[in-house]
Design a protein around this motif. Structure first.
Motif, short mmCIF file in Angstrom:
data_model
loop_
_atom_site.label_atom_id
_atom_site.label_comp_id
_atom_site.label_asym_id
_atom_site.label_seq_id
_atom_site.Cartn_x
_atom_site.Cartn_y
_atom_site.Cartn_z
N ILE A 237 0.83 -1.21 0.00
CA ILE A 237 0.00 0.00 0.00
C ILE A 237 0.87 1.26 0.00
CG2 ILE A 237 -1.74 1.30 1.28
CD1 ILE A 237 -2.74 -1.26 -0.09
N PRO A 238 0.69 2.16 -0.99
CA PRO A 238 1.45 3.43 -1.02
C PRO A 238 0.84 4.45 -0.07
CG PRO A 238 0.59 2.79 -3.20
CD PRO A 238 -0.11 1.97 -2.19
N TYR A 241 -2.50 6.57 -0.82
CA TYR A 241 -3.86 6.09 -0.60
C TYR A 241 -4.52 6.75 0.62
CZ TYR A 241 -3.20 2.35 -4.05
OH TYR A 241 -2.99 1.63 -5.21
N HIS A 279 11.76 -2.68 -2.93
CA HIS A 279 10.65 -3.58 -3.20
C HIS A 279 10.92 -4.92 -2.50
CE1 HIS A 279 8.54 -1.10 -6.05
NE2 HIS A 279 9.60 -0.97 -6.82
N SER A 454 3.21 -0.20 5.60
CA SER A 454 3.19 -1.18 4.50
C SER A 454 4.60 -1.71 4.28
CB SER A 454 2.65 -0.57 3.20
OG SER A 454 3.43 0.54 2.80
N GLU A 456 5.93 -2.53 1.29
CA GLU A 456 6.45 -1.97 0.04
C GLU A 456 5.31 -1.22 -0.63
OE1 GLU A 456 7.36 -4.92 -2.92
OE2 GLU A 456 5.86 -6.31 -2.14
N SER A 457 5.56 -0.64 -1.77
CA SER A 457 4.51 0.05 -2.51
C SER A 457 4.37 -0.58 -3.89
CB SER A 457 4.84 1.54 -2.66
OG SER A 457 3.98 2.16 -3.60
N HIS A 458 3.12 -0.93 -4.25
CA HIS A 458 2.93 -1.44 -5.61
C HIS A 458 2.79 -0.31 -6.63
CE1 HIS A 458 -1.51 -1.91 -4.10
NE2 HIS A 458 -1.33 -0.70 -4.55
N ALA A 466 5.77 7.28 -6.32
CA ALA A 466 4.78 6.42 -5.67
C ALA A 466 5.38 5.08 -5.26
CB ALA A 466 3.58 6.19 -6.59
N SER A 467 6.38 4.59 -6.00
CA SER A 467 6.98 3.29 -5.67
C SER A 467 7.80 3.34 -4.40
CB SER A 467 7.86 2.81 -6.83
OG SER A 467 8.94 3.70 -7.05
N TRP A 469 6.90 5.71 -1.89
CA TRP A 469 6.08 6.49 -0.97
C TRP A 469 5.33 5.55 -0.03
CZ3 TRP A 469 1.83 10.51 -2.81
CH2 TRP A 469 1.38 11.23 -1.70
N GLY A 470 5.74 5.53 1.22
CA GLY A 470 5.06 4.74 2.23
C GLY A 470 4.30 5.62 3.20
#
Length: 738
Positions: A237-238, A241, A279, A454, A456-458, A466-467, A469-470
């Motif tokens: 989840i980034p 959201y 990732h 999260s 990682e970020s999908h 965004a990849s 961004w947690g």
């Protein structure tokens, strides 16, 4: 000179090639809403080059190139749709693996079936046209035909240099162009190294990244009032959201996919500028639980290396809390054997490590990776209730799995949302919100430090960073003393120090980071490697991003996560090289100086076999995945398995090896039939003439009963003399074949 109309032979085949290499990529880019000018230019340039190179060429050349092109186009669309990133060179190995693709798309199929259909039809048309027009004289290839494509590539490079874009890679390049640019950049760097090899250079310094910094002003006047710790880790989840995170950085992303979790974020302390360093789940768990950077490349995860480093594992957060009287628990919705979490999590200090087999409640969905999110959180709520009955303080770490590809959700969610991914996110949003409400009803929030984050970020298309961004959401008993938004740049490397700081517990020697429970008057450096991009913020307003071509660009940015940043120019030469050197030094934090690498993946836990042939991923019986076997080493594998309970027919076992999730040939002896009175014991050796990355073992079993793996050791040692001989033998065989 002949007129042009006479020189243009086979117009039907030329039109078919143009459709395949130019028209379909351009149309699909528009249909997928990837209409960036650089991407359109990239498609046109590569398309023109391929049409010029393949027109009137032989079947042996044109057909393989066409098939590879279709895999590239479709693979890019599928991977971007699934995980929000463009394929890397390593991914090409498994984009053509039928079993991997079928497993990853289970339940949802291809996300772009029309693109697959268009490519298939274009291939058929080309083959038919070529067959009907065969037999005529071929026109000699002229280099002049390449001029338009080369000119477009030069124009693309010039625009990139003068006006670089921060858009995602797939918006600016097609995969063929990306691989070509990467190869040219690597060659250029080698030339630069050769030219400047005699120039002195100062070594990279990473002390500012590895130090523990508790010099900030505490947010709490004394140690926290909570007696327990609950870390909720949401798969992929980034931070985008969460509504408050978007507003805090002024994000242009307008969707609100998790409204209920966003409401909970308003009740706690949320950190918007929160960095995910890499990732892959095991890397995220290691960084957040061990206070150290996960590897900023695709080498052996540090979690696996932790198995050989007991001293460092004792400094991880679960081990530290256990040392201070906590009972420590890890519960995930998936099975534990993949990526060796059945061994890694206990090594970090968890008293109990539990996975899919622990859950007795019935799932609401059949999901290949494990429990669906609603059923998972219902089981987890019961687990918390049991923990609260004891007198000992506890730490519980949870990990969901439902928002992992292939995304799945109940029919009513799938009807409400356009894609399975969006439906799965909404399903998780409801599940985690219901779980938090359940915790509140039980009184957990009054005596427990709760962190929601999260692994990682999908990623999200067209959302900058965004990849990486947690988010970190803290719910604490003394919530009124904490701000609703935590300013400053933080990341997973800070989570362990923050928990220990909350309880005012001693800090271990090698833990790094800052505390989320303190305010700092100055910035700090931080790094990340996601979506093929190595990024560094220096804490003083400068953000540097290095892409797959080893091209680094500098931006003015107050924090790491930002919706936009002002471009300052390219970073080149030694300063740019220091960034990759710093990343390489961070990757070596667990190296003990030993020449050999030794891993033991057996844990002597009974394993129930399937009665039918298993899947290479979901039914893998051993956790030896994604290892890096260095160049110039020889690897020895020893495997011992015994039957715990077995019928008279015994069990059939198979051991496979993969590199980047694709089968690779290693001389493995056939495993004999395992019976109740006859265990299996095999040992084999293979050479690593070149570095093997993301190298995995997949052990499959078929039979009625259960087994115990008593030994699965992987030892890689430098054997220079033997490897030289092996390479010589290999070269001689190749010469004889020629």
């Amino acid at each position: 000179m002949r007129p042009f109309s006479h020189r243009l032979q086979y117009p039907g085949a030329l039109l078919a090639l143009g459709t395949l290499f130019i028209l379909i990529p351009l149309i699909s880019r528009v249909a997928l809403d990837w209409t960036h000018p650089y991407g359109l230019l990239s498609d046109l340039a590569i398309g023109c080059l391929l049409v010029a190179l393949l027109h009137q060429r032989s079947w042996l050349l044109s057909v393989p190139v066409i098939l590879a092109w279709c895999v590239f186009i479709l693979g890019t669309a599928e991977l971007v749709s699934a995980v929000g990133r463009m394929p890397e060179l390593a991914d090409l190995h498994y984009l053509t693996d039928a079993q991997f693709v079928s497993h990853s798309t289970q339940g949802s199929g291809l996300s772009q079936p029309l693109l697959a259909l268009a490519l298939g039809l274009a291939i058929v048309v080309y083959l038919v046209v070529r067959w009907r027009q065969s037999g005529g004289a071929r026109q000699r290839f002229s280099p002049i035909w390449l001029v338009p494509g080369i000119a477009l590539l030069i124009g693309h490079a010039a625009l990139q240099y003068r006006n670089p874009s921060e858009a995602d890679q797939w918006l600016q390049f097609n995969l063929t162009h990306k691989l070509l640019a990467e190869s040219l950049s690597s060659a250029q760097l080698r030339v630069e190294d050769w030219v400047s090899s005699d120039l002195p250079s100062s070594p990279a310094d990473i002390s500012d990244l590895t130090q523990l910094d508790l010099n900030g002003t505490p947010l709490l006047k004394q140690a926290g009032a909570a007696r327990n710790v609950l870390i909720i880790t949401l798969e992929g989840i980034p931070g985008a959201y969460l509504d408050a995170s978007r507003k805090a950085i002024g994000s242009s992303y307008q969707q609100n996919p998790m409204p209920r979790l966003s409401e909970w974020a308003e009740r706690g302390m949320l950190t918007p500028d929160y960095v995910l360093h890499s990732h892959q789940t095991i890397r995220g768990l290691y960084a957040m639980l061990c206070g150290d950077y996960s590897k900023l490349d695709s080498g052996t995860p540090k979690g696996v290396e932790l198995l050989n480093n007991p001293t460092r594992s004792e400094q991880c957060l679960p081990a530290q809390l256990r040392e201070n009287g906590f009972s420590t628990h890890y519960l995930q919705g998936a099975g534990l054997r993949f990526m060796a979490k059945d061994q890694i999590m206990p090594r970090m200090g968890f008293d109990k490590t539990l996975g899919r087999s622990w859950f007795k409640n019935k799932p609401y969905l059949e999901f290949p990776w494990g429990m669906d999110d609603k059923a998972y959180f219902e089981g987890a709520l019961g687990y918390v209730k049991q923990l609260r009955k004891g007198k000992q303080p506890w730490m519980l770490t949870l990990l969901t799995v439902g928002t992992h590809q292939p995304y799945s959700a109940p029919p009513d969610y799938l009807e409400r949302f356009p894609t399975a991914k969006q439906a799965a996110i909404a399903y998780l949003d409801d599940a985690v919100a219901d779980f938090l409400q359940g915790l509140e009803r039980q009184g957990v929030l009054k005596d427990t430090l709760v962190m929601v984050t999260s692994d990682e970020s999908h990623g999200i298309e067209k959302v900058r960073l965004a990849s990486a961004w947690g988010f970190n959401l803290i719910l604490a008993p003394e919530q009124k003393q904490l701000p609703s938004l935590k300013t400053g740049t933080y990341g997973h490397v800070d989570l362990a120090a923050s928990v220990l700081d909350y309880f005012d517990l001693p800090m271990p020697a090698d833990i790094a980071g800052r505390s989320l429970l303190r305010d700092y008057s100055s910035g700090r450096p931080i790094m990340s490697y996601t979506n093929g991009l190595l990024r560094q913020h220096d804490g003083q307003g400068t953000f540097i991003e290095c892409d797959f071509r080893k091209v680094c660009r500098r931006y003015a940015s107050a924090g790491f996560i930002a919706d936009s940043a002002r471009y300052l120019g390219r970073e080149s030469g030694r300063p740019a090289r220091l960034i990759s050197q710093r990343a390489a030094l961070l990757d070596q934090s667990l190296q003990t100086g030993e020449v050999s690498l030794r891993y033991q993946f057996a844990n002597r836990t009974p394993i129930q076999l399937n009665s039918t042939a298993g899947d290479d991923w979901a039914d893998n019986l051993v956790g030896a995945q994604y290892l890096e076997l260095p160049k110039g080493t020889q690897t020895t594998v020893t495997l011992k398995i015994r039957a715990v309970r077995m019928d008279k027919h015994g069990a059939r076992l198979q051991l496979k090896t993969k590199e980047y999730d694709r089968d690779v040939v290693v001389q493995i002896p056939d495993l004999p039939l395992l019976t109740a009175d006859r265990p299996v014991e095999v040992s084999f050796v293979f050479d690593n003439l070149d570095t093997r990355k993301a190298f995995s073992f997949h052990l499959l079993g078929q039979g009625q009963g259960s087994i115990e793996i008593t030994d699965f050791s992987v030892i890689s040692e430098h054997r220079e003399d033997q490897l030289i001989a092996a390479k010589r033998d290999k070269d001689e065989v190749g010469l004889q074949a020629q």
